[in-house]
Design a protein around this motif. Sequence first.
Motif, PDB file in Angstrom:
ATOM      1  N   PRO A  38      34.394  69.770   2.847  1.00 46.97           N
ATOM      2  CA  PRO A  38      34.518  68.423   2.251  1.00 46.97           C
ATOM      3  C   PRO A  38      35.723  67.654   2.817  1.00 46.97           C
ATOM      4  CG  PRO A  38      34.118  70.071   0.548  1.00 46.97           C
ATOM      5  CD  PRO A  38      34.370  70.830   1.812  1.00 46.97           C
ATOM      6  N   GLY A  39      36.814  68.367   3.066  1.00 50.26           N
ATOM      7  CA  GLY A  39      38.016  67.732   3.635  1.00 50.26           C
ATOM      8  C   GLY A  39      37.728  67.155   5.008  1.00 50.26           C
ATOM      9  N   GLU A  40      36.968  67.898   5.815  1.00 46.67           N
ATOM     10  CA  GLU A  40      36.624  67.433   7.172  1.00 46.67           C
ATOM     11  C   GLU A  40      35.698  66.221   7.105  1.00 46.67           C
ATOM     12  OE1 GLU A  40      37.843  68.328  10.224  1.00 46.67           O
ATOM     13  OE2 GLU A  40      39.249  69.392   8.927  1.00 46.67           O
ATOM     14  N   GLU A  41      34.784  66.252   6.115  1.00 52.20           N
ATOM     15  CA  GLU A  41      33.878  65.100   5.935  1.00 52.20           C
ATOM     16  C   GLU A  41      34.676  63.859   5.616  1.00 52.20           C
ATOM     17  OE1 GLU A  41      30.473  65.177   3.322  1.00 52.20           O
ATOM     18  OE2 GLU A  41      30.140  67.284   3.791  1.00 52.20           O
ATOM     19  N   GLU A  42      35.692  64.034   4.774  1.00 51.62           N
ATOM     20  CA  GLU A  42      36.514  62.899   4.369  1.00 51.62           C
ATOM     21  C   GLU A  42      37.326  62.389   5.563  1.00 51.62           C
ATOM     22  OE1 GLU A  42      38.372  63.649   0.534  1.00 51.62           O
ATOM     23  OE2 GLU A  42      39.932  62.214   1.164  1.00 51.62           O
ATOM     24  N   ARG A  43      37.824  63.341   6.355  1.00 54.61           N
ATOM     25  CA  ARG A  43      38.616  62.985   7.546  1.00 54.61           C
ATOM     26  C   ARG A  43      37.742  62.133   8.486  1.00 54.61           C
ATOM     27  NH1 ARG A  43      40.081  67.451  11.890  1.00 54.61           N
ATOM     28  NH2 ARG A  43      41.253  66.168  13.350  1.00 54.61           N
ATOM     29  N   PHE A  44      36.490  62.558   8.634  1.00 57.77           N
ATOM     30  CA  PHE A  44      35.548  61.820   9.485  1.00 57.77           C
ATOM     31  C   PHE A  44      35.314  60.420   8.923  1.00 57.77           C
ATOM     32  CE2 PHE A  44      30.958  60.685   9.788  1.00 57.77           C
ATOM     33  CZ  PHE A  44      30.966  60.281  11.112  1.00 57.77           C
ATOM     34  N   GLU A  45      35.092  60.355   7.600  1.00 54.46           N
ATOM     35  CA  GLU A  45      34.810  59.071   6.941  1.00 54.46           C
ATOM     36  C   GLU A  45      35.977  58.092   7.150  1.00 54.46           C
ATOM     37  OE1 GLU A  45      32.774  56.294   5.152  1.00 54.46           O
ATOM     38  OE2 GLU A  45      31.927  58.257   5.618  1.00 54.46           O
ATOM     39  N   THR A  46      37.213  58.579   6.975  1.00 54.94           N
ATOM     40  CA  THR A  46      38.391  57.719   7.161  1.00 54.94           C
ATOM     41  C   THR A  46      38.466  57.230   8.599  1.00 54.94           C
ATOM     42  OG1 THR A  46      39.446  59.237   5.638  1.00 54.94           O
ATOM     43  CG2 THR A  46      40.877  57.615   6.663  1.00 54.94           C
ATOM     44  N   ALA A  47      38.195  58.155   9.534  1.00 54.24           N
ATOM     45  CA  ALA A  47      38.279  57.782  10.950  1.00 54.24           C
ATOM     46  C   ALA A  47      37.254  56.712  11.299  1.00 54.24           C
ATOM     47  CB  ALA A  47      38.077  59.024  11.826  1.00 54.24           C
ATOM     48  N   ILE A  48      36.044  56.850  10.749  1.00 52.63           N
ATOM     49  CA  ILE A  48      34.987  55.865  11.006  1.00 52.63           C
ATOM     50  C   ILE A  48      35.456  54.489  10.530  1.00 52.63           C
ATOM     51  CG2 ILE A  48      32.780  55.054  10.016  1.00 52.63           C
ATOM     52  CD1 ILE A  48      32.023  56.821  12.111  1.00 52.63           C
ATOM     53  N   LYS A  87      26.395  59.254  10.491  1.00 56.50           N
ATOM     54  CA  LYS A  87      27.154  59.863   9.403  1.00 56.50           C
ATOM     55  C   LYS A  87      26.479  61.164   8.961  1.00 56.50           C
ATOM     56  CE  LYS A  87      28.932  58.557   4.941  1.00 56.50           C
ATOM     57  NZ  LYS A  87      29.020  57.520   3.950  1.00 56.50           N
ATOM     58  N   MET A  88      25.159  61.076   8.806  1.00 54.00           N
ATOM     59  CA  MET A  88      24.412  62.231   8.336  1.00 54.00           C
ATOM     60  C   MET A  88      24.483  63.372   9.351  1.00 54.00           C
ATOM     61  SD  MET A  88      20.952  61.398   6.435  1.00 54.00           S
ATOM     62  CE  MET A  88      19.861  61.521   7.819  1.00 54.00           C
ATOM     63  N   ASP A  89      24.317  63.022  10.635  1.00 56.88           N
ATOM     64  CA  ASP A  89      24.325  64.061  11.673  1.00 56.88           C
ATOM     65  C   ASP A  89      25.683  64.779  11.721  1.00 56.88           C
ATOM     66  OD1 ASP A  89      21.747  63.476  12.293  1.00 56.88           O
ATOM     67  OD2 ASP A  89      22.203  62.237  14.051  1.00 56.88           O
ATOM     68  N   VAL A  90      26.771  63.998  11.603  1.00 58.26           N
ATOM     69  CA  VAL A  90      28.094  64.622  11.673  1.00 58.26           C
ATOM     70  C   VAL A  90      28.332  65.484  10.428  1.00 58.26           C
ATOM     71  CG1 VAL A  90      30.582  64.197  11.737  1.00 58.26           C
ATOM     72  CG2 VAL A  90      29.068  62.851  13.192  1.00 58.26           C
ATOM     73  N   GLN A  91      27.954  64.957   9.279  1.00 59.22           N
ATOM     74  CA  GLN A  91      28.126  65.751   8.045  1.00 59.22           C
ATOM     75  C   GLN A  91      27.336  67.056   8.119  1.00 59.22           C
ATOM     76  OE1 GLN A  91      26.896  62.876   5.162  1.00 59.22           O
ATOM     77  NE2 GLN A  91      28.989  62.221   4.694  1.00 59.22           N
ATOM     78  N   ASN A  92      26.108  66.961   8.614  1.00 60.34           N
ATOM     79  CA  ASN A  92      25.295  68.176   8.742  1.00 60.34           C
ATOM     80  C   ASN A  92      25.942  69.174   9.680  1.00 60.34           C
ATOM     81  OD1 ASN A  92      23.455  67.189   7.011  1.00 60.34           O
ATOM     82  ND2 ASN A  92      21.983  66.521   8.584  1.00 60.34           N
ATOM     83  N   LYS A  93      26.469  68.656  10.784  1.00 56.04           N
ATOM     84  CA  LYS A  93      27.112  69.528  11.786  1.00 56.04           C
ATOM     85  C   LYS A  93      28.283  70.269  11.140  1.00 56.04           C
ATOM     86  CE  LYS A  93      26.257  69.396  16.164  1.00 56.04           C
ATOM     87  NZ  LYS A  93      25.114  70.058  16.703  1.00 56.04           N
ATOM     88  N   ILE A  94      29.121  69.516  10.396  1.00 57.76           N
ATOM     89  CA  ILE A  94      30.295  70.123   9.753  1.00 57.76           C
ATOM     90  C   ILE A  94      29.850  71.227   8.791  1.00 57.76           C
ATOM     91  CG2 ILE A  94      32.193  69.700   8.107  1.00 57.76           C
ATOM     92  CD1 ILE A  94      32.445  66.871   9.309  1.00 57.76           C
ATOM     93  N   ASN A  95      28.856  70.920   7.977  1.00 57.05           N
ATOM     94  CA  ASN A  95      28.430  71.868   6.932  1.00 57.05           C
ATOM     95  C   ASN A  95      27.569  73.018   7.435  1.00 57.05           C
ATOM     96  OD1 ASN A  95      29.535  70.820   4.338  1.00 57.05           O
ATOM     97  ND2 ASN A  95      28.546  68.969   5.119  1.00 57.05           N
ATOM     98  N   ASP A  96      26.660  72.714   8.367  1.00 56.17           N
ATOM     99  CA  ASP A  96      25.762  73.776   8.836  1.00 56.17           C
ATOM    100  C   ASP A  96      26.469  74.725   9.792  1.00 56.17           C
ATOM    101  OD1 ASP A  96      24.001  72.346   7.414  1.00 56.17           O
ATOM    102  OD2 ASP A  96      22.855  71.547   9.120  1.00 56.17           O
TER     103      ASP A  96
END
Length: 555
Positions: A38-48, A87-96
């Motif tokens: 979740p932290g990495e997802e948030e980091r990605f979201e902020t960067a976007i 967004k979805m592809d990056v989130q999936n990559k982080i989690n999967d």
Amino acid sequence: MLMQGIAASPGIAIGRALLLPREERQLVRTPITKAAAPGEEERFETAIQQAKSQLKELMNRLEAEGSQQEAGIVEGQWFLLDDPQLKMDVQNKINDELVDAVWAVHEVFGDYAKALEAIEDEYIKERLADLRDAENRLLNVLTGVRNIDLSQLAEPVIILAHDLTPSMTAQMNRSMVLGFATEVGSRTSHTAIMARTFGIPAVVGVEELLAGHKAGSQLVLDGDRGIVLSQPDERQLQEYEQKRKEHAALAEQLNALREVRAVTIDGKRVELYGNIGKPEEAHFVLEQGGEGIGLFRTEFLFMDRSEMPSEEEQYEAYRQAVLSAKGKPVIIRTLDIGGDKEIPYLPLEKEFNPFLGWRAIRYCLADPALFKIQLRALLRAAVDGDLRIMFPMISGVREIEQAKELLAEAEQELEAQGRAYKRGVPVGIMIEIPAAALISDKLAPLVDFFSIGTNDLIQYTVAADRMNEKVSYLYDAEHLAVLRLIDMVCRNAKAHGKLVGMCGEMAGDPNMAKLLIGLGIDEWSMSASQIPYVKQEILKLSEAECRDFVKQLLS
Ligand code: PEP
Ligand code: MG
């Protein structure tokens, strides 16, 4: 020392070198725990968000300067980062795969790039630069690296780089960047297009450019011939200084032609139009003195995305083009996809002979629902100006009849919905298949105008693939067979009182002006930057002499 590259933007620059070395980003696959995802997802979201606001700022600056086309390119990157699929592809990559945001972004963009690379289309390939540019910006934000800012240069320089991204080019302080050269790129890259827009001399595709030069060394950059010359001697310097002055004088002369009409010395008037791929490019055509849009290749609205543009979206795009043209004619070509231009969300299969395959009007007639979305959008946008519809790849009477039947249905549908649309929108066809040229006497009564697409007409006439280097020696606009076909089309159009235009690359070649006047082309449509060059040539010609010249050639 002299290095040869591809001439991307004309002009001569003399000055000191500023080297922008290739960025070697060390990216490693960084595994994370499930709890850290979740932290990495948030980091990605902020960067976007941060990258998008950087792009917005750049876009505003360009718009304020009146550089609409460049702002449009930056906007394209903004939309790329705004895409929910990304967004979805990056989130999936982080989690999967349990990797950090940096690696996930790198991988996802890598997948997108691979998909684009597989498409055999020069334009699509060039859009890779935008994709990489957006990725780079995002990774810079994620890893805390500052973007190189070419708006803050303190002294005039010639930039030498491995590659310049479109956004770096858009940012350039044009009074400080005398010219630039890159190791990669082609004439149709956005970077090269922008250089021509800004009037910055540029050379691209220079091998070993960075290895061969030192920062601060004296350079001459010849954007006419695609040359980078380092440490020039006194004689060379003088010679190039002279050329630079001549160029400045020529630019001024061409600039003065903007408002001048294209008329031969014996009074034959022709109309010079511009070709566009996106609505925001219409503004640049007018800036170059264009009298209308002779070809809007709408397929570009359908590319670089994951789903069909809706009727509303298309309507907005066509309306924007019509409004930007300020009452001047805008010829919008219906979808020319298939074959070499793949669109991931449409059911197009790989074909053995894509140029002879299921493309353009053939595809549209097979999917009337899809075609009518475009036709309705066009009819609605026509309310706001002089919009004309053009069908591509017509080979015979039946296709025109079918296309016009669907256009009539689209009108009835709008009527039933009570929507505003224009009646009697002019309808024309591209003449780009020899069959159509040979029966143009039968086609002329069915349409309001013809536009000759020489890019395809030549390849089909001499049976030489326009993309194949090995047979390019056969691809000859001046082949007698091609000239006879064009002559036939012009005669048949005139016999039926119809206008005949040309929107293939042949129209934008100043060396062809004599031929085109002699053949009797009424409307010439080309890349915006070619308009002043072609006009300058026309002003020197006599129609009577051109007619004699063509008569001789044809015999
Ligand atoms: C042509 O064929 O000349 C033309 C203008 O169309 P395109 O280059 O898009 O095939
Ligand atoms: Mg064509």
